[in-house]
Design a protein around this motif. Structure first.
Motif, short mmCIF file in Angstrom:
data_model
loop_
_atom_site.label_atom_id
_atom_site.label_comp_id
_atom_site.label_asym_id
_atom_site.label_seq_id
_atom_site.Cartn_x
_atom_site.Cartn_y
_atom_site.Cartn_z
N LYS A 54 -83.06 -22.51 -10.76
CA LYS A 54 -82.69 -23.80 -10.19
C LYS A 54 -81.29 -24.15 -10.64
O LYS A 54 -81.01 -24.21 -11.84
N SER A 55 -80.39 -24.38 -9.70
CA SER A 55 -79.01 -24.73 -10.01
C SER A 55 -78.89 -26.24 -10.10
O SER A 55 -79.35 -26.98 -9.22
N LEU A 56 -78.27 -26.70 -11.17
CA LEU A 56 -78.05 -28.12 -11.36
C LEU A 56 -76.67 -28.49 -10.82
O LEU A 56 -75.70 -27.74 -10.99
N CYS A 57 -76.61 -29.66 -10.21
CA CYS A 57 -75.37 -30.12 -9.60
C CYS A 57 -74.92 -31.43 -10.24
O CYS A 57 -75.75 -32.22 -10.70
N CYS A 58 -73.63 -31.64 -10.24
CA CYS A 58 -73.07 -32.89 -10.74
C CYS A 58 -73.49 -34.03 -9.82
O CYS A 58 -73.40 -33.92 -8.59
N ARG A 59 -73.95 -35.14 -10.40
CA ARG A 59 -74.39 -36.27 -9.60
C ARG A 59 -73.23 -36.96 -8.88
O ARG A 59 -73.44 -37.66 -7.90
N LYS A 60 -72.02 -36.75 -9.37
CA LYS A 60 -70.86 -37.44 -8.79
C LYS A 60 -70.18 -36.65 -7.69
O LYS A 60 -69.91 -37.17 -6.61
N CYS A 61 -69.90 -35.35 -7.95
CA CYS A 61 -69.16 -34.57 -6.97
C CYS A 61 -69.95 -33.42 -6.36
O CYS A 61 -69.50 -32.77 -5.42
N GLY A 62 -71.14 -33.12 -6.92
CA GLY A 62 -71.97 -32.06 -6.38
C GLY A 62 -71.62 -30.68 -6.86
O GLY A 62 -72.21 -29.69 -6.42
N SER A 63 -70.65 -30.56 -7.75
CA SER A 63 -70.24 -29.25 -8.26
C SER A 63 -71.30 -28.65 -9.17
O SER A 63 -72.04 -29.36 -9.84
N THR A 64 -71.35 -27.33 -9.18
CA THR A 64 -72.26 -26.63 -10.09
C THR A 64 -71.53 -26.07 -11.31
O THR A 64 -72.12 -25.36 -12.11
N ASN A 65 -70.28 -26.42 -11.44
CA ASN A 65 -69.45 -25.95 -12.55
C ASN A 65 -69.67 -26.87 -13.75
O ASN A 65 -68.84 -27.72 -14.08
N LEU A 66 -70.84 -26.70 -14.39
CA LEU A 66 -71.23 -27.57 -15.48
C LEU A 66 -71.28 -26.81 -16.80
O LEU A 66 -71.53 -25.61 -16.82
N VAL A 67 -71.07 -27.56 -17.87
CA VAL A 67 -71.22 -27.00 -19.22
C VAL A 67 -72.11 -27.93 -20.04
O VAL A 67 -72.18 -29.14 -19.78
N LYS A 68 -72.81 -27.35 -21.00
CA LYS A 68 -73.68 -28.15 -21.85
C LYS A 68 -72.86 -29.11 -22.71
O LYS A 68 -71.77 -28.77 -23.17
N ASN A 69 -73.42 -30.33 -22.91
CA ASN A 69 -72.68 -31.34 -23.66
C ASN A 69 -73.63 -32.14 -24.56
O ASN A 69 -73.64 -33.36 -24.56
#
Length: 237
Positions: free
Chosen positions: A4-19
């Motif tokens: 399951k790919s997670l997407c940014c709630r704001k822009c929809g990008s999948t380029n995420l890193v753990k924070n």
């Protein structure tokens, strides 16, 4: 295997890193494209789990203790439990039908809100036959509070013989001719005193020396009502 790919709630990008994670243990992510950060997919418990959490909170556990066990924030525990409390039935709806020979035992127990100097007394009228609490009132230890308790007693129980300790407010308020002021050694108020012990054993807010006290009177009332309503329903035959 399905991923399951997670997407940014704001822009929809999948380029995420753990924070890191928040106080409830939900993982946080940050979008490398727009910089938005936060919980992308929270661990929302089911309604069954919320019910279980609300019940666990009535077994002397603190808000933060229940939160640690179930992995949710203590504020969420408070919100869910308070919602359940406000949806609980009115006390008369939880009672068995009164009988002609019913006896009421009356007593009051001390508690506090926010600080020990801010005393609140829980006045209780308990039916000896059913062991159910037919009425309760939170207030001071005055004659006016005793009158409020008696006003809340359902009409079908008003005829009952009543027993209390020697606190003068009872004799002044209850003028039915069937009221008796007695000592603890008589055993006539044993059941209501036993109920007081049950409250102190199961509700952390009523433990004499505790850090799990109520911070506002409204919460103190709702959680007391929630506990007593469930207690009454557990005795329905």
């Amino acid at each position: 295997m399905i991923t399951k790919s997670l997407c940014c709630r704001k822009c929809g990008s999948t380029n995420l890193v753990k924070n890191g994670s928040n106080s409830a243990g939900n993982p946080k992510s940050k979008c490398k494209d727009c910089g938005f950060g936060g919980v992308i997919e929270s661990k929302r418990p089911s309604e069954e789990t919320k019910d279980l959490i609300s019940k666990a909170y009535q077994e002397r556990s603190s808000l933060r203790g229940v939160g640690r066990v179930f992995g949710v924030s203590h504020q969420s525990v408070l919100n869910w439990a308070k919602k359940k409390a406000m949806m609980s039935p009115e006390l008369p709806q939880t009672l068995q039908r009164a009988q002609a020979d019913d006896v009421l035992e009356l007593d009051e127990m001390w508690s506090f809100v926010y600080q020990r100097a801010n005393k609140h007394w829980l006045w209780i009228a308990l039916c000896r036959r059913t062991r159910q609490v037919v009425a309760f009132f939170l207030g001071d230890r005055s004659e006016q509070s005793c009158q409020c308790l008696w006003d809340l007693v359902p009409l079908e129980y008003k005829h009952s013989t009543t027993y209390s300790d020697f606190w003068k407010a009872y004799a002044k308020v209850i003028q039915t001719g069937k009221h008796h002021s007695v000592g603890k050694d008589t055993g006539q108020t044993a059941h209501v005193e036993r109920f007081n012990n049950t409250v102190r054993q199961r509700l952390a807010r009523y433990v004499r020396h505790t850090l799990s006290f109520s911070k506002c009177k409204l919460n103190h009332f709702w959680f007391t009502h929630y506990f007593i309503a469930n207690y009454n329903l557990s005795l329905v035959i």
